[in-house]
Design an enzyme around this catalytic site. Structure first.
Site, short mmCIF file in Angstrom:
data_model
loop_
_atom_site.label_atom_id
_atom_site.label_comp_id
_atom_site.label_asym_id
_atom_site.label_seq_id
_atom_site.Cartn_x
_atom_site.Cartn_y
_atom_site.Cartn_z
N SER A 48 -73.12 -11.86 -50.00
CA SER A 48 -73.16 -9.76 -50.36
C SER A 48 -71.85 -9.14 -51.03
O SER A 48 -71.99 -8.70 -51.58
CB SER A 48 -73.60 -9.53 -48.96
OG SER A 48 -72.44 -9.72 -48.11
N THR A 69 -78.21 -13.30 -48.40
CA THR A 69 -78.22 -11.80 -47.71
C THR A 69 -79.88 -11.64 -47.66
O THR A 69 -80.66 -11.73 -47.86
CB THR A 69 -77.56 -11.33 -48.79
OG1 THR A 69 -78.01 -10.51 -49.90
CG2 THR A 69 -76.28 -11.60 -49.11
N ARG A 193 -76.41 -1.39 -43.48
CA ARG A 193 -74.96 -1.35 -43.67
C ARG A 193 -74.74 -0.10 -43.35
O ARG A 193 -74.71 0.87 -43.06
CB ARG A 193 -75.88 -1.52 -45.15
CG ARG A 193 -76.55 -2.59 -46.66
CD ARG A 193 -75.38 -4.03 -46.31
NE ARG A 193 -75.90 -4.27 -47.19
CZ ARG A 193 -76.21 -5.45 -47.09
NH1 ARG A 193 -75.85 -6.10 -45.06
NH2 ARG A 193 -76.52 -6.61 -47.26
N ASP A 213 -71.73 -2.58 -36.33
CA ASP A 213 -71.62 -4.66 -37.14
C ASP A 213 -70.91 -4.48 -38.17
O ASP A 213 -71.02 -5.19 -39.24
CB ASP A 213 -72.23 -5.36 -36.98
CG ASP A 213 -72.29 -7.12 -37.42
OD1 ASP A 213 -71.01 -7.60 -37.10
OD2 ASP A 213 -73.48 -7.23 -38.20
N GLU A 218 -67.72 -2.94 -47.45
CA GLU A 218 -67.45 -4.40 -47.31
C GLU A 218 -67.35 -4.80 -48.82
O GLU A 218 -67.70 -4.88 -49.14
CB GLU A 218 -68.00 -5.17 -46.55
CG GLU A 218 -68.28 -4.65 -45.08
CD GLU A 218 -69.79 -5.28 -44.21
OE1 GLU A 218 -69.99 -6.67 -44.92
OE2 GLU A 218 -70.48 -4.98 -43.09
N HIS A 235 -68.65 -8.13 -39.05
CA HIS A 235 -70.61 -8.40 -39.96
C HIS A 235 -70.91 -10.16 -39.56
O HIS A 235 -71.63 -10.37 -40.07
CB HIS A 235 -70.50 -7.90 -41.58
CG HIS A 235 -71.41 -7.98 -42.10
ND1 HIS A 235 -71.75 -7.16 -43.52
CD2 HIS A 235 -72.74 -8.59 -41.93
CE1 HIS A 235 -72.71 -7.21 -43.89
NE2 HIS A 235 -73.43 -8.39 -43.04
N GLY A 238 -75.92 -11.34 -37.25
CA GLY A 238 -77.57 -12.27 -38.54
C GLY A 238 -76.76 -13.89 -38.33
O GLY A 238 -76.70 -14.65 -39.84
#
Length: 365
Positions: A48, A69, A193, A213, A218, A235, A238
């Protein structure tokens, strides 16, 4: 041969491409993936942090892109479609990992009523697990259901809100700054997001419990957004080995199909065997209850948050913040529930079923 560029922080690339006679692999840091380095390449594996648009692709030979992503807001689909460039993401590959993060986040709440913003791969998985543990869930997802404004308002009034929505500024249901106000007693968990939640407005007007998170803009985020959150992580919801393996296998399958080749190695899961009977407390897993203490053995977001905020205080500006942020993310890769193979002779079949629902694999002796 087919020239393929890949973000160097995508794990297991060597194992996938080492025997290929079709692809020549070049790995680069995300901030060195540009028009010049892509010029003579036909394929790209990205994350991303790489914006996939005209500025990056125009004038190159790229005809295949796989972004490992779940989100797609970094992709200019109109441009890529106009150039007939194949584009796909690993949507859904991180659903199990985000579930794990969210379950640990719920340990900081006493209520058992959750409003879900979005019921895609992650939201539907979360809803299933929470229902098993007798949580009341209310969903707002206008893309999946004929939700009304009243439905959205009902979700936003829930004591706990879990944000699992895609991000959009345009369209029938834009999610930009979808949540900009909370009551002091509410808790919000955002793993989607950063731009879906207006952190500044919320922190200015209330002391609601924010577990975040993801961040606005970003990887060049505003550090001020992080400091006042109850829990702020870089982040990594995941960010498990299992989710990365699943995402890369999806990319491999797409490469094989698009370029009509079979000489890439799909990854096989590597499980760590863990004997529960050696360390498990008798009352750690109870039927009908989320085993929060047990989950914290595998993911402790409070500890990750403390470490992240300490890292921010030590950041000296010698490196770019985006590189610093990516390094912190890399440092926080973890083994997920599916990366373990649990063995036990003491747990009942019902408790084994509970752990299986959470995503663990049970070794039957």
């Amino acid at each position: 041969m087919i020239e393929i560029v890949a973000d160097k922080d995508i794990p297991y690339l060597k194992e996938v491409f080492e025997n290929s006679k079709t692809f020549r692999l070049k790995t680069l840091p995300f901030d060195e993936i540009n028009k010049k380095t892509l010029k003579n390449s036909q394929a790209l594996l990205s994350r991303s942090a790489t914006i996939l648009n005209d500025e990056l692709i125009h004038g190159t030979d790229i005809k295949f892109i796989f972004s490992l992503t779940s989100g797609e807001d970094h992709i200019d689909h109109d441009f890529l479609s106009s150039r007939e460039i194949f584009i796909k993401t690993a949507k859904g590959a991180n659903a199990q990992a985000v579930l794990e993060y969210t379950l640990d986040a719920l340990s900081f709440a006493s209520e058992k009523k959750v409003g879900l913003i979005g019921e895609g791969h992650i939201g539907s998985k979360l809803k299933k697990v929470l229902s098993f543990f007798n949580y009341e869930t209310i969903t707002y997802d206008p893309y999946k259901f004929e939700n009304s404004i009243d439905q959205k308002d009902a979700v936003l009034r829930c004591p706990i809100i879990s944000v699992n929505a895609s991000y959009s500024k345009k369209g029938d249901y834009p999610s930009h700054n979808l949540i900009s106000n909370l009551e002091p007693e509410q808790m919000l968990i955002n793993t989607s997001r950063g731009e879906v939640v207006d952190y500044k407005a919320i922190m200015k007007n209330t002391n609601a419990k924010l577990i975040c998170d993801v961040w606005n803009k970003e990887p060049n985020l505003n550090v001020d957004d992080i400091g006042d959150t109850f829990i702020g992580t870089p982040h990594i919801a995941g960010n498990t080995l299992n989710s990365k393996t699943e995402a890369l296998n999806l990319a491999i399958d797409s490469l094989k199909e698009f370029f009509e080749t079979n000489d890439l190695n799909n990854l096989k899961p590597i499980n760590k065997t863990l004997n529960l009977d050696k360390f498990l407390d008798n009352d750690e897993i109870k039927e009908g209850e989320i085993p929060f203490k047990f989950i914290k053995r595998f993911i402790d977001i409070e500890s990750i948050s403390d470490s992240f905020k300490k890292d921010l205080n030590l950041f000296n500006g010698r490196d770019s913040f985006s590189n610093f942020f990516q390094a912190v993310r890399k440092k926080n890769e973890r083994m997920g529930f599916r990366d373990y193979l649990l063995s036990t002779k003491l747990l009942s079949d019902e408790k084994k079923e509970l752990l299986t629902l959470l995503g663990f694999k049970i070794h039957e002796e």
